[in-house]
Design a protein around this motif. Structure first.
Motif, PDB file in Angstrom:
ATOM      1  N   MET A   1      18.163  19.170  48.526  1.00 33.69           N
ATOM      2  CA  MET A   1      17.360  20.390  47.805  1.00 33.69           C
ATOM      3  C   MET A   1      18.738  21.139  47.528  1.00 33.69           C
ATOM      4  N   ALA A   2      18.777  21.810  46.373  1.00 31.57           N
ATOM      5  CA  ALA A   2      19.531  22.953  46.094  1.00 31.57           C
ATOM      6  C   ALA A   2      19.107  24.024  45.144  1.00 31.57           C
ATOM      7  N   THR A   3      19.591  25.331  45.557  1.00 34.07           N
ATOM      8  CA  THR A   3      19.152  26.531  45.201  1.00 34.07           C
ATOM      9  C   THR A   3      20.230  26.980  44.204  1.00 34.07           C
ATOM     10  N   THR A   4      19.900  27.190  42.728  1.00 36.73           N
ATOM     11  CA  THR A   4      20.965  27.804  42.123  1.00 36.73           C
ATOM     12  C   THR A   4      20.631  29.383  41.442  1.00 36.73           C
ATOM     13  N   THR A   5      21.710  30.083  41.726  1.00 38.92           N
ATOM     14  CA  THR A   5      21.536  31.272  41.120  1.00 38.92           C
ATOM     15  C   THR A   5      22.814  31.671  40.092  1.00 38.92           C
ATOM     16  N   GLN A   6      22.237  32.624  39.164  1.00 39.46           N
ATOM     17  CA  GLN A   6      23.220  32.861  38.157  1.00 39.46           C
ATOM     18  C   GLN A   6      23.218  34.455  37.906  1.00 39.46           C
ATOM     19  N   ASN A   7      24.411  35.091  37.729  1.00 32.65           N
ATOM     20  CA  ASN A   7      24.666  36.418  37.279  1.00 32.65           C
ATOM     21  C   ASN A   7      25.687  36.589  36.527  1.00 32.65           C
ATOM     22  N   ILE A   8      25.645  37.774  36.046  1.00 35.04           N
ATOM     23  CA  ILE A   8      26.701  38.097  34.983  1.00 35.04           C
ATOM     24  C   ILE A   8      27.478  39.472  35.633  1.00 35.04           C
ATOM     25  N   GLU A   9      28.810  39.626  35.399  1.00 33.31           N
ATOM     26  CA  GLU A   9      29.268  40.817  35.688  1.00 33.31           C
ATOM     27  C   GLU A   9      30.477  41.217  34.529  1.00 33.31           C
ATOM     28  N   ILE A  10      30.717  42.490  34.341  1.00 35.58           N
ATOM     29  CA  ILE A  10      31.705  42.846  33.628  1.00 35.58           C
ATOM     30  C   ILE A  10      33.068  43.191  34.568  1.00 35.58           C
ATOM     31  N   VAL A  11      34.161  42.661  34.270  1.00 34.78           N
ATOM     32  CA  VAL A  11      35.438  42.862  35.213  1.00 34.78           C
ATOM     33  C   VAL A  11      36.478  43.548  34.214  1.00 34.78           C
ATOM     34  N   ALA A  12      36.851  44.910  34.663  1.00 31.97           N
ATOM     35  CA  ALA A  12      37.795  45.716  33.830  1.00 31.97           C
ATOM     36  C   ALA A  12      38.850  45.890  34.758  1.00 31.97           C
ATOM     37  N   VAL A  13      39.995  45.578  34.077  1.00 30.33           N
ATOM     38  CA  VAL A  13      41.291  46.144  34.825  1.00 30.33           C
ATOM     39  C   VAL A  13      41.838  47.540  34.425  1.00 30.33           C
ATOM     40  N   ALA A  14      41.586  48.667  35.124  1.00 31.57           N
ATOM     41  CA  ALA A  14      42.103  49.694  34.742  1.00 31.57           C
ATOM     42  C   ALA A  14      43.541  50.031  34.941  1.00 31.57           C
ATOM     43  N   ARG A  15      44.532  50.451  34.135  1.00 33.50           N
ATOM     44  CA  ARG A  15      45.581  50.937  34.063  1.00 33.50           C
ATOM     45  C   ARG A  15      46.001  52.352  34.330  1.00 33.50           C
ATOM     46  N   PHE A  16      47.065  52.937  34.939  1.00 36.15           N
ATOM     47  CA  PHE A  16      47.299  54.086  35.315  1.00 36.15           C
ATOM     48  C   PHE A  16      48.768  54.433  34.883  1.00 36.15           C
ATOM     49  N   ALA A  17      49.175  55.895  34.626  1.00 35.47           N
ATOM     50  CA  ALA A  17      50.186  55.977  34.130  1.00 35.47           C
ATOM     51  C   ALA A  17      51.387  55.716  35.186  1.00 35.47           C
ATOM     52  N   ASP A  18      50.993  55.649  36.456  1.00 39.62           N
ATOM     53  CA  ASP A  18      52.081  55.092  37.388  1.00 39.62           C
ATOM     54  C   ASP A  18      52.270  53.618  37.553  1.00 39.62           C
ATOM     55  N   ASP A  19      51.695  52.980  36.666  1.00 38.41           N
ATOM     56  CA  ASP A  19      51.785  51.549  36.308  1.00 38.41           C
ATOM     57  C   ASP A  19      51.069  50.766  37.723  1.00 38.41           C
ATOM     58  N   ASP A  20      50.169  51.516  37.984  1.00 41.38           N
ATOM     59  CA  ASP A  20      49.175  51.063  39.256  1.00 41.38           C
ATOM     60  C   ASP A  20      47.975  50.469  38.270  1.00 41.38           C
ATOM     61  N   THR A  21      47.392  49.458  38.838  1.00 36.07           N
ATOM     62  CA  THR A  21      46.030  48.839  38.265  1.00 36.07           C
ATOM     63  C   THR A  21      44.922  48.743  39.488  1.00 36.07           C
ATOM     64  N   ARG A  22      43.774  48.732  38.871  1.00 34.43           N
ATOM     65  CA  ARG A  22      42.592  48.729  39.890  1.00 34.43           C
ATOM     66  C   ARG A  22      41.568  47.992  38.995  1.00 34.43           C
ATOM     67  N   THR A  23      41.034  46.966  39.713  1.00 30.53           N
ATOM     68  CA  THR A  23      39.994  46.165  39.156  1.00 30.53           C
ATOM     69  C   THR A  23      38.698  46.552  39.310  1.00 30.53           C
ATOM     70  N   ILE A  24      37.725  46.978  38.489  1.00 27.92           N
ATOM     71  CA  ILE A  24      36.470  47.534  38.526  1.00 27.92           C
ATOM     72  C   ILE A  24      35.562  46.504  38.025  1.00 27.92           C
ATOM     73  N   THR A  25      34.388  46.102  38.964  1.00 30.34           N
ATOM     74  CA  THR A  25      33.322  45.071  38.409  1.00 30.34           C
ATOM     75  C   THR A  25      32.223  45.895  38.496  1.00 30.34           C
ATOM     76  N   TYR A  26      31.317  45.567  37.377  1.00 34.85           N
ATOM     77  CA  TYR A  26      30.232  46.182  37.042  1.00 34.85           C
ATOM     78  C   TYR A  26      29.096  44.979  37.005  1.00 34.85           C
TER      79      TYR A  26
END
Length: 76
Positions: A1-26
């Motif tokens: 037997m199996a249980t399946t779940t489904q989710n959706i998310e938005i993944v945004a990669v933010a860029r900064f002036a010092d060439d650093d990046t951060r990944t933000i997940t909604y």
């Protein structure tokens, strides 16, 4: 037997002036999100996001993707 779940998310990669990046997940965005709302997110981000290393200013999102996650758990 199996249980399946489904989710959706938005993944945004933010860029900064010092060439650093951060990944933000909604997790679980509304289903009918529009490109105009994504653009508004970028405008709002410029007012609240700063880089964590040197306090650099947010410049833009290098990518924004909608991701669907399907997870299946098998019960034994």
């Amino acid at each position: 037997m199996a249980t399946t779940t489904q989710n959706i998310e938005i993944v945004a990669v933010a860029r900064f002036a010092d060439d650093d990046t951060r990944t933000i997940t909604y997790p679980n965005p509304k289903a009918d999100i529009t490109s105009e709302e994504i653009q508004a997110l970028s405008t709002a981000a410029s007012k609240v996001l700063v880089g964590d290393k040197q306090g650099a200013a947010f410049t833009d999102f290098s990518s924004i993707k909608k991701r669907e996650i399907v997870k299946t758990e098998y019960l034994y």
